[in-house]
Scaffold this motif. Structure first.
Motif, mmCIF file in Angstrom:
data_model
loop_
_atom_site.group_PDB
_atom_site.id
_atom_site.type_symbol
_atom_site.label_atom_id
_atom_site.label_comp_id
_atom_site.label_asym_id
_atom_site.label_seq_id
_atom_site.Cartn_x
_atom_site.Cartn_y
_atom_site.Cartn_z
ATOM 1 N N HIS A 49 -6.454 -3.533 3.915
ATOM 2 C CA HIS A 49 -6.826 -3.122 5.274
ATOM 3 C C HIS A 49 -6.936 -4.428 6.054
ATOM 4 C CE1 HIS A 49 -8.600 0.942 3.770
ATOM 5 N NE2 HIS A 49 -7.299 0.887 3.712
ATOM 6 N N GLU A 79 0.746 6.898 6.842
ATOM 7 C CA GLU A 79 0.183 7.654 5.726
ATOM 8 C C GLU A 79 -0.444 8.989 6.111
ATOM 9 O OE1 GLU A 79 -3.318 5.830 3.889
ATOM 10 O OE2 GLU A 79 -3.059 4.094 5.181
ATOM 11 N N HIS A 119 -2.793 1.502 9.271
ATOM 12 C CA HIS A 119 -3.603 0.276 9.334
ATOM 13 C C HIS A 119 -2.687 -0.895 9.031
ATOM 14 C CE1 HIS A 119 -3.748 0.048 4.890
ATOM 15 N NE2 HIS A 119 -3.965 1.350 4.898
ATOM 16 N N GLU A 127 2.695 7.604 1.765
ATOM 17 C CA GLU A 127 2.376 6.362 2.482
ATOM 18 C C GLU A 127 3.407 5.282 2.197
ATOM 19 O OE1 GLU A 127 -1.330 4.545 1.211
ATOM 20 O OE2 GLU A 127 -1.437 3.350 3.035
ATOM 21 N N ASP A 181 0.863 -1.187 0.000
ATOM 22 C CA ASP A 181 0.000 0.000 0.000
ATOM 23 C C ASP A 181 0.898 1.235 0.000
ATOM 24 O OD1 ASP A 181 -2.052 1.793 0.254
ATOM 25 O OD2 ASP A 181 -2.714 1.126 2.236
ATOM 26 N N THR A 221 0.819 0.596 7.647
ATOM 27 C CA THR A 221 1.105 1.759 6.810
ATOM 28 C C THR A 221 1.379 2.966 7.690
ATOM 29 O OG1 THR A 221 -1.212 2.441 6.726
ATOM 30 C CG2 THR A 221 -0.461 0.925 5.012
#
Ligand code: GLY
Ligand code: MN
Ligand code: MN
Length: 435
Positions: A366, A384, A359, A399, A274, A382
């Protein structure tokens, strides 16, 4: 899947750890994902249910896993059920997973066909004192569409109403949040592929491209590097679109002078990276964009070091929101006095940063994991921070994916360009604006 074979040991160890969490005489049953209907005779591309993959490595639909470590009948302590060979299906769809392959992938020695499931179930239900069933308990998940697991729950409750049913999800959450060495390697690969896609974009002229053309470039890089594709629908948001947090239309033409916010992650072997980066469409940040970008970058760097065992996502959020609030004052969005007078339930920073900072990632972008649970070594989250100033057409998010260790956190994306000068230099290979 296109990825290189994952050692079966990962799945064997995952099952070992899961059964250690079961009280004695417990039975656990897991269902695979199924093909999701689209329309006519079409289905969406198949994606395995994450827990089922975690415990088996099996990619096939219409499969079940039964774990019953104390089962009186020893042959049913660990059983995988897969579809029976089907000649007709083979004609249309090609090779079908067979018993030997299923054994090799999963490390499960007892592989039966799915038509044997109900008979085995009838027997083992006699020996058990409690049945663990799985369900998607993700805190923000709401769906009216019943899936394979919810149907299994209904079926069992109807057929065996006097058994005690328990939730497998909290046990899996406990396990899945801590990544093993193999999982960390897989996620690092997902991060590396994601980084390659970002670097590809920096070397391409973006001026006048459409957001979907940028998306196509990312997909090219993902595919040639053995990723399944995106771990989630990518956000390719130029100009004001960058202020729409989960913008996915990706259909506007890029304009010189605008920023382009990119939020995407490769899914490799079902594990998702991510990443978010924000770049100037024409290759050079203007003064205000640079001022805002550097504010977010400063916060990002300060935030990363908070990722230590013992803290929580909730605490990280609160701390980083405070950092951002100070930067917002510096950017002239409001004053320290305004903050002193703000309503406590409506902090001013919230107008410009509406989301959390961290997260878990893993088999789902997620991933499972509570924001109130203390972080532990082996977790990957992460980091971010962002800022969204709609009336200035500025939306910025940075991120990266961070591994918690007992020492300093490790940024799995530290190699992906993030500094202003680095981004402008890489973009200058085509940009006429940069020097
Ligand atoms: N990709 C969505 C997020 O950053 O959480
Ligand atoms: Mn994220
Ligand atoms: Mn993201």
């Amino acid at each position: 899947m296109r990825n290189l074979q994952i050692p079966q040991n990962l799945f064997i160890e995952n099952r070992k750890r899961f059964i250690q969490l079961l009280p004695s005489a417990s039975l656990a049953i897991f269902g695979s994902a199924e093909k999701m209907p689209r329309n006519g005779d079409q289905f969406f591309p198949f994606r395995q249910q994450s827990d089922f993959f975690y415990l088996t490595g099996i990619e096939a639909e219409n499969s079940k896993l039964l774990l019953f470590p104390d089962c009186s009948n020893q042959q049913f302590r660990e059983v995988l059920f897969i579809e029976s060979p089907n000649e007709q299906k083979a004609i249309w769809e090609g090779h079908q997973l067979n018993t030997e392959e299923a054994k090799t992938i999963s490390g499960i020695t007892q592989v039966l066909t799915i038509d044997q499931f109900e008979t085995v179930l009838q027997e083992v239900m006699n020996y058990t004192s409690g049945v663990y069933l799985n369900n998607n308990e993700y805190i923000k998940y709401f769906s009216d569409v019943p899936d394979n697991q919810s149907r299994l729950i209904q079926l069992l409750k109807q057929k065996y109403p006097l058994h005690a049913y328990k939730r497998a999800a909290p046990l899996l959450e406990q396990l899945r949040t801590i990544k093993s060495k193999e999982e960390i390697e897989i996620l690092q690969t997902a991060c590396n592929i994601t980084g390659k896609a970002f670097e590809r974009l920096l070397k391409l002229p973006l001026t006048e491209k459409f957001e979907f053309e940028v998306q196509a470039e990312i997909e090219h890089e993902f595919t040639v590097n053995r990723a399944n594709g995106h771990g989630y629908y990518p956000i390719i948001a130029s100009g004001e679109n960058a202020c729409i947090l989960h913008y996915t239309a990706n259909n506007q033409q890029l304009q010189d002078g605008d920023l382009l916010l990119l939020d995407f992650g490769a899914e490799y072997a079902n594990y998702s990276a991510d990443l978010s980066r924000t770049i100037p469409v024409d290759g050079k940040f203007n003064d205000r964009q640079k001022q805002c970008y550097e504010a977010v970058l400063r916060v990002f760097k300060k935030a990363k070091v908070l990722y230590k065992p013992g803290t929580t996502i909730d605490l990280i959020n609160k701390e980083v929101w405070k950092y951002m609030e100070l930067e917002m004052i510096g950017l002239g969005l409001f004053t320290a006095e305004d903050v002193a007078n703000q309503a406590s339930d409506k902090p001013l920073y919230r107008q410009y940063l509406m989301h959390g900072i961290a997260h878990h990632i893993g088999l789902d972008v997620h991933d499972v994991g509570s924001k109130f649970e203390p972080l532990k070594a082996g977790m990957i989250l992460t980091c971010e921070p962002g800022i969204y100033i709609k009336n200035e057409k500025i939306g910025i998010r940075i991120e990266n994916d961070i591994l918690i260790t007992d020492n300093e956190p490790i940024d799995l994306m530290a190699h992906i360009p993030v500094e202003v000068e680095e981004i402008e230099r890489l973009m200058s290979t085509w940009s006429t604006l940069s020097t």
